[in-house]
Design an enzyme around this catalytic site. Structure first.
Site, short mmCIF file in Angstrom:
data_model
loop_
_atom_site.label_atom_id
_atom_site.label_comp_id
_atom_site.label_asym_id
_atom_site.label_seq_id
_atom_site.Cartn_x
_atom_site.Cartn_y
_atom_site.Cartn_z
CE1 TYR A 32 13.13 61.86 3.35
CE2 TYR A 32 12.12 59.71 3.67
CZ TYR A 32 13.12 60.50 3.15
OH TYR A 32 14.13 59.91 2.44
CE1 TYR A 175 15.55 60.70 -1.73
CE2 TYR A 175 16.28 58.43 -2.00
CZ TYR A 175 16.07 59.53 -1.20
OH TYR A 175 16.39 59.48 0.13
CG ASP A 272 21.27 55.27 -6.88
OD1 ASP A 272 21.12 54.13 -6.40
OD2 ASP A 272 20.94 56.31 -6.27
N1 PMP Z 1 19.44 55.89 -4.14
C1 PMP Z 1 18.23 55.38 -4.40
C2 PMP Z 1 17.85 55.10 -5.82
C3 PMP Z 1 17.34 55.11 -3.36
O1 PMP Z 1 16.10 54.62 -3.63
C4 PMP Z 1 17.75 55.36 -2.03
C5 PMP Z 1 16.83 55.08 -0.84
N2 PMP Z 1 15.51 55.24 -1.04
C6 PMP Z 1 19.03 55.87 -1.80
C7 PMP Z 1 19.84 56.12 -2.88
C8 PMP Z 1 19.52 56.17 -0.40
O2 PMP Z 1 19.73 55.00 0.29
P1 PMP Z 1 19.73 55.01 1.90
O3 PMP Z 1 18.33 55.33 2.31
O4 PMP Z 1 20.15 53.61 2.26
O5 PMP Z 1 20.71 56.03 2.32
#
Ligand code: PMP
Length: 451
Positions: A32, A175, A272
């Site tokens: 970022y 997210y 998720d």
């Molecule tokens: N979903 C959620 C809820 C997350 O917190 C994250 C990572 N912060 C991701 C997906 C993406 O995972 P990665 O960084 O392993 O691609």
């Protein structure tokens, strides 16, 4: 102990560290940020237990679990041994046409631990044969598992005779990762939508979930699903905790509302659990707070105890059968490093540690320590809210944090934190003892009140 330059300093320390940091600045892109970065990262030499050892000799108590992943701490003997042992057999083989014990056993163990109707195995009320998440697609990272989940949902809807169901629905404030489809369901204001407007697929959004249960909001959720049922394949949410979208918590009953409404309209429900999974919220999976089983569930991050990158999308038999039957014939996805044996072996070791159950008390004690320590910050100038759930503590400010000053303030207290936006937060490894939790609290307080 030498005194290192403050973050943002342009003169690197002498010797090996100076060379490494100069090379880092010249060649290494960090998350970022621009290239080169605006401030100098801290050089970590090693990590053990809950401590990160910096190259300048300082030791920091880790308040971040390396972005939710290192739940058992660093250099855990059981995880180290699993990795070494597996490396003596094979580090990797392709997964097309081949299979192996680490992936097979891991998949079976994930299925056993995953939420299922009538209670998950972890809550001791498993009813074997109850509908659960029976099938596991292993992949490389959280974002990729979300991509796979979306692919599963769209393919299943198409196979079931609903080719028009191609969009996704979610609530704001979420997210789900940084690849394109996951980005499209991240919060449209706080996320990267503005940067990518015109590129990201347009998804269906409803307001972010309120903290408390609100009947009118629940109706809104149902109404959204009803109105868009002809065009959405699935609803995707982070259950109970919206993490990187703002560290917001919500009443688990909304998940039941989503479950009932999606079922009623034949829409799939994706949870998720990449951030929330494996105990962070006080339950093994956040879905258990609501007693809800989604159709598809993504896990990642803590799956390997933070050792290696591995994620998975789990789905029900109904979803797998829809995708696999008829003309469809299968799921069109197959990453090169799918089912990597090293990652699977260390994930199995991490699950073994979780299965001994010690995490339940550890998470509760960390939560109590964070609550006692952070609550007094409520009402302090600049502090908008303090909230704690499971082993997560959040101090929300009424202004955006100066990330570098706040990080430096925590480091001065001997604590590693990574504040963002208006949030100073912590999710320590579960093995963090009371004294180190108190130190993390001091670090959070320093970061939250800096400037
Ligand atoms: N979903 C959620 C809820 C997350 O917190 C994250 C990572 N912060 C991701 C997906 C993406 O995972 P990665 O960084 O392993 O691609």
């Amino acid at each position: 102990m030498t005194t290192p330059p403050p973050p943002g300093s342009t003169s690197p320390p002498a010797g090996g560290s100076g060379r490494l940091l100069a090379l880092d600045r010249a060649h290494v892109w960090h998350p970022y940020g621009p290239m080169p970065g605006r401030s100098e990262p801290y050089l970590v030499e090693s990590a053990s237990g809950v401590r990160l050892k910096l190259a300048d000799g300082r030791e920091l108590v880790d308040g971040m679990s390396s972005w939710w992943a290192a739940i058992h701490g660093y250099r855990h003997p059981v995880l180290d041994e699993a990795l070494i042992e597996q490396s003596r057999r094979m580090s990797h083989v392709m997964f097309g046409g081949l299979t192996h014990e680490p992936a097979i056993e891991l998949a079976a163990e994930l299925v056993e631990l995953a939420p299922r109707a009538g209670g998950s195995a972890s809550s001791g009320s498993a009813s074997s044969g109850a509908p659960g998440l029976e099938h596991v697609f292993l992949c490389d990272s959280g974002s990729v598992s979300v991509e796979v989940a979306f692919k599963m949902a769209l393919q299943a809807q198409r196979a079931l005779g609903h080719p028009g169901r191609r969009r996704l629905a979610t609530w704001r404030g979420g997210y789900h990762g940084d690849t394109f489809h996951p980005m499209s369901v991240c919060d449209p204001d706080g996320g990267m939508h503005s940067l990518w407007s015109g590129v990201l697929p347009a998804q269906v959004f409803v307001d972010a979930p309120p903290v408390e249960f609100d009947e009118a909001y629940a109706e809104k959720l149902v109404e959204m699903i009803a109105r868009h049922s002809g065009e959405i394949a699935a609803v995707v949410v982070e259950p109970v905790v919206q993490g990187a979208g703002g560290m917001r918590f919500h009443d688990p009953r909304y998940l039941r509302v989503l479950r009932e409404a999606t079922e009623a309209y034949g829409i799939l429900l994706i949870f998720d659990e990449i951030a929330t999974g494996f105990g962070r919220t006080g339950k093994l999976f956040a879905a258990e707070h609501a007693g809800v089983v989604p159709d598809i569930m993504c896990v990642g991050k803590a799956l390997t105890g933070g050792y290696l990158t591995l994620a998975a999308a789990l789905c029900t038999t109904a979803v797998a059968e829809a995708i696999s039957g008829g003309a469809g014939g299968g799921l069109m996805h197959g990453p090169t490093f799918m089912g990597n044996p090293l990652a699977c072996a260390v994930a199995r070791a991490s699950l073994r540690l979780l299965r001994d159950g010690a995490w339940v008390d550890q998470v509760r004690l960390i939560g109590n320590g964070l609550r006692d320590g952070l609550e007094p910050l409520r009402g302090r100038p600049g502090v908008a809210d303090v909230r704690v759930l499971g082993a997560m503590g959040v101090v929300q400010l009424d202004h955006d944090v100066d990330m570098h000053a706040a990080t430096a303030a925590a480091v001065a207290e001997g604590v590693w934190l990574r504040p963002f936006r208006d949030l100073v937060y912590t999710m320590p490894p579960y093995v963090t003892g009371a004294e180190d939790v108190a130190r993390i609290v001091a670090g959070v307080a320093a970061a939250a009140t800096v400037g």
